[in-house]
Design an enzyme around this catalytic site. Structure first.
Site, short mmCIF file in Angstrom:
data_model
loop_
_atom_site.label_atom_id
_atom_site.label_comp_id
_atom_site.label_asym_id
_atom_site.label_seq_id
_atom_site.Cartn_x
_atom_site.Cartn_y
_atom_site.Cartn_z
N ASP A 151 7.05 0.62 -13.57
CA ASP A 151 6.10 -0.44 -13.43
C ASP A 151 5.23 -0.61 -14.50
OD1 ASP A 151 7.67 -1.16 -11.09
OD2 ASP A 151 6.15 -0.07 -9.71
N ASN A 206 1.99 -3.50 -9.16
CA ASN A 206 1.93 -2.24 -10.13
C ASN A 206 1.97 -3.02 -11.76
OD1 ASN A 206 1.76 -0.40 -8.26
ND2 ASN A 206 3.62 0.27 -8.43
N ALA A 232 0.58 7.00 -18.03
CA ALA A 232 0.35 6.65 -16.48
C ALA A 232 0.93 7.79 -15.69
CB ALA A 232 1.31 5.29 -16.08
N GLY A 275 14.06 8.09 -18.33
CA GLY A 275 13.14 9.17 -17.93
C GLY A 275 12.28 9.52 -19.08
N SER A 276 12.22 10.93 -19.19
CA SER A 276 11.39 11.78 -20.28
C SER A 276 12.19 11.29 -21.81
CB SER A 276 11.50 12.93 -20.05
OG SER A 276 12.72 13.49 -20.15
N LYS A 277 13.43 10.59 -21.82
CA LYS A 277 13.85 10.49 -23.31
C LYS A 277 13.51 9.18 -23.57
CE LYS A 277 18.13 11.25 -21.26
NZ LYS A 277 19.36 11.49 -20.83
N GLY A 278 12.70 8.26 -22.64
CA GLY A 278 12.25 6.79 -23.33
C GLY A 278 13.22 5.80 -22.54
N LYS A 318 5.94 -2.93 -6.63
CA LYS A 318 6.29 -3.02 -8.00
C LYS A 318 5.71 -4.11 -8.68
CE LYS A 318 10.86 -0.70 -7.98
NZ LYS A 318 10.30 0.35 -8.83
N MET A 363 0.83 -1.04 -0.08
CA MET A 363 0.08 0.05 -0.01
C MET A 363 0.91 1.20 -0.07
SD MET A 363 -3.15 0.80 -0.35
CE MET A 363 -4.36 -0.10 0.38
#
Length: 292
Positions: A235, A45, A265, A209-212, A42, A14
């Site tokens: 996840d 998820n 997500a 991250g934001s770059k894939g 994890k 939780m």
């Protein structure tokens, strides 16, 4: 086409989410902004991510004999996940994750609880689920010896598995050798492989991250999202990756679609809340194509 069978062996927690406008200094007490409890872990998820996309998902794990555990079991069943291989531990509490949300990023501290009871002997009770799988996913929020045992079982029976080495812990090299793919983030990859990542070049899928994601020395891009909460992004990626691979999607396409799922997500608060359906992923892909 039959739904691909994905078995997840891992943690069920939780999540206790506290959002703050700044982080407190040492010894300081401050007032936070909001607090929520949301399903996480994890393993759970990744199971939810795969199920929402259309996989037939079985979850192998444990919760405690408490209100949180009962709520999580009910939640997973409502997500169309087979919970028959999740048992209630009579001694340990349900695992929790304390998550501080700050500037659209997170800091996480986990108390494993019943996740520590997901032992080799326990998982062996459910080996038939594993051997009937199209693909298996494992993470590192259960005992390391269990991961090693599961890798041996999958390797001996030609069951493909994805190892998400999070949090990063040292493992025997043959565990990595047996994995179909290994999916660390940049920090985990550096910790585990350092300058030796070429050894597993065709297995490593590193989320950046934001770059894939980085695969085989190639960056596979994602979609620029309006970030609300990055909790569960990795996840979502892993659950989606397992679904697309088990659906016989070519690997680079599978990584790209998993990136798109993660981009959806993180537009919502909480690890599982914004995990998309296959229709939502296809809609975003259409938007991207239309915008090109």
């Amino acid at each position: 086409m039959d739904k691909p069978k994905v078995t997840v062996i891992g943690s069920i927690n939780m999540d206790l989410l506290t959002s703050v406008s700044r982080l407190p200094n040492q010894g300081e007490t401050m007032v936070g902004d909001t607090f929520e409890m949301k399903p996480g872990g994890k393993g759970a998820n990744q199971a939810v991510a795969a199920s929402r996309l259309g996989a037939q998902v079985a979850m192998i794990g444990k919760v405690g004999n408490d209100a949180l555990g009962k709520d999580l079991l009910k939640h997973l069943a409502n997500e169309n996940i087979d919970t028959s291989s999740i048992e209630i531990d009579q001694e340990l509490s349900t695992g929790i994750a304390n998550i501080i949300l700050y500037e659209k990023d997170n800091r996480i501290m986990i108390i494993p609880g019943a996740n520590n009871a997901v032992t080799e002997d326990y998982v062996n009770k459910w080996r038939r689920e594993i051997l009937d799988s199209d693909i298996v996913i494992m993470q590192m929020e259960i005992p390391v010896q269990t991961i090693i045992w599961c890798a041996d079982l999958c390797g001996e029976n030609n069951i493909p598995f994805i190892l998400n080495p999070a949090p990063a812990m040292k493992l025997p090299s043959d565990v990595f050798d047996k994995a179909l793919y290994i999916t660390p983030n940049e920090e985990e990859g550096n910790c585990l492989f350092g300058d030796n990542n070429e050894t597993y070049r065709d297995k490593l899928i590193t989320t950046i991250g934001s770059k894939g994601a980085l695969y085989n020395n190639k960056v596979i891009n994602t979609y620029p999202s309006e970030v609300v909460d990055t909790t569960g992004a990795g996840d979502t990626f892993n659950g989606a990756l397992a679904f697309f691979i088990a659906s016989n999607t070519p690997i680079e396409d599978a990584i790209y679609k998993a990136n798109i799922a993660a981009s959806l997500a993180i537009e919502h608060l909480g690890a599982q809340h914004g995990m998309p359906s296959i229709q939502q992923v296809e809609e975003r892909l259409t938007e991207i194509r239309m915008g090109q």
